[in-house]
Design a protein around this motif. Sequence first.
Motif, PDB file in Angstrom:
ATOM      1  N   ILE A  67       0.867  -1.182   0.000  1.00 25.05           N
ATOM      2  CA  ILE A  67       0.000   0.000   0.000  1.00 25.05           C
ATOM      3  C   ILE A  67       0.901   1.229   0.000  1.00 25.05           C
ATOM      4  N   ASP A  68       0.923   1.923  -1.098  1.00 24.21           N
ATOM      5  CA  ASP A  68       1.785   3.097  -1.244  1.00 24.21           C
ATOM      6  C   ASP A  68       0.908   4.351  -1.393  1.00 24.21           C
ATOM      7  N   LEU A  69       0.888   5.152  -0.337  1.00 26.16           N
ATOM      8  CA  LEU A  69       0.107   6.384  -0.349  1.00 26.16           C
ATOM      9  C   LEU A  69       1.013   7.618  -0.220  1.00 26.16           C
ATOM     10  N   SER A  70       2.255   7.481  -0.619  1.00 27.19           N
ATOM     11  CA  SER A  70       3.215   8.581  -0.475  1.00 27.19           C
ATOM     12  C   SER A  70       2.869   9.787  -1.357  1.00 27.19           C
ATOM     13  N   ALA A  71       2.080   9.577  -2.402  1.00 27.55           N
ATOM     14  CA  ALA A  71       1.710  10.700  -3.275  1.00 27.55           C
ATOM     15  C   ALA A  71       0.856  11.727  -2.553  1.00 27.55           C
ATOM     16  N   LEU A  72       0.286  11.355  -1.414  1.00 32.13           N
ATOM     17  CA  LEU A  72      -0.570  12.274  -0.677  1.00 32.13           C
ATOM     18  C   LEU A  72       0.209  13.274   0.172  1.00 32.13           C
ATOM     19  N   GLN A  73       1.440  12.957   0.495  1.00 30.94           N
ATOM     20  CA  GLN A  73       2.186  13.786   1.452  1.00 30.94           C
ATOM     21  C   GLN A  73       2.345  15.248   1.004  1.00 30.94           C
ATOM     22  N   PRO A  74       2.757  15.524  -0.242  1.00 31.36           N
ATOM     23  CA  PRO A  74       2.876  16.941  -0.643  1.00 31.36           C
ATOM     24  C   PRO A  74       1.550  17.691  -0.582  1.00 31.36           C
ATOM     25  N   LEU A  75       0.460  17.019  -0.904  1.00 30.77           N
ATOM     26  CA  LEU A  75      -0.843  17.670  -0.868  1.00 30.77           C
ATOM     27  C   LEU A  75      -1.311  17.890   0.572  1.00 30.77           C
TER      28      LEU A  75
END
Length: 206
Positions: free
Chosen positions: A177-185
């Motif tokens: 489960i990779d949700l790292s794309a949410l961090q900048p937002l």
Amino acid sequence: MTSTQTAVPSPVPTTSAATMVPSTPPPTGSTTSSLESGVVLSAVLSGAFLAAMLTATINIWLARRKSREEELGRLRTTFAEAFAAHSAYKEMPYAIRRRRSDAPAEERVRLSEALRDIQTNLSYHLAWTKIESETAGAAYAELIQELRRTAGAAMHAAWEAPPIETDTAVNISPTVIDLSALQPLETAYIDAVRRHLRALTPWWYR
């Protein structure tokens, strides 16, 4: 022939107006004392009025300050609740993978109901943030859009995967489960909220 002489009356002495008006007596000691008392009383009343006005002004200012601080506290709480709704949705892929394997039907209902409540909460905060702040609302909308795309795909994969049955499998790897794309937002939303609240914060409260 004798002439008749007319008697001329003798002039009546007149009294001048000045002699008829009695002279004003000089002010006595009691009159002077009354004037002084009036001046002192007037000064006391003026001072009391100014003190009352100053007290009322201070009380109004303190009441407005308290109201402003309470409003800022309410805004901070609601913005934080919006982020909490995002975090709850973000956790759903993990919750689905960790569902109970011995009660699949009950788990489907439980997790589906939880997701429905989270979706309702997200919709509410999407509308609220847009109304409260155009900048913060746009940042939150962008965050939720990416959240539904990324975490939604992760939830879909989690439902297709078998439920976890061992303790070691509870630690889910970022490769699963990779949700790292949410961090900048997430950072962008927090920064937008911080700027919005700072603009509303009075100078004496910063």
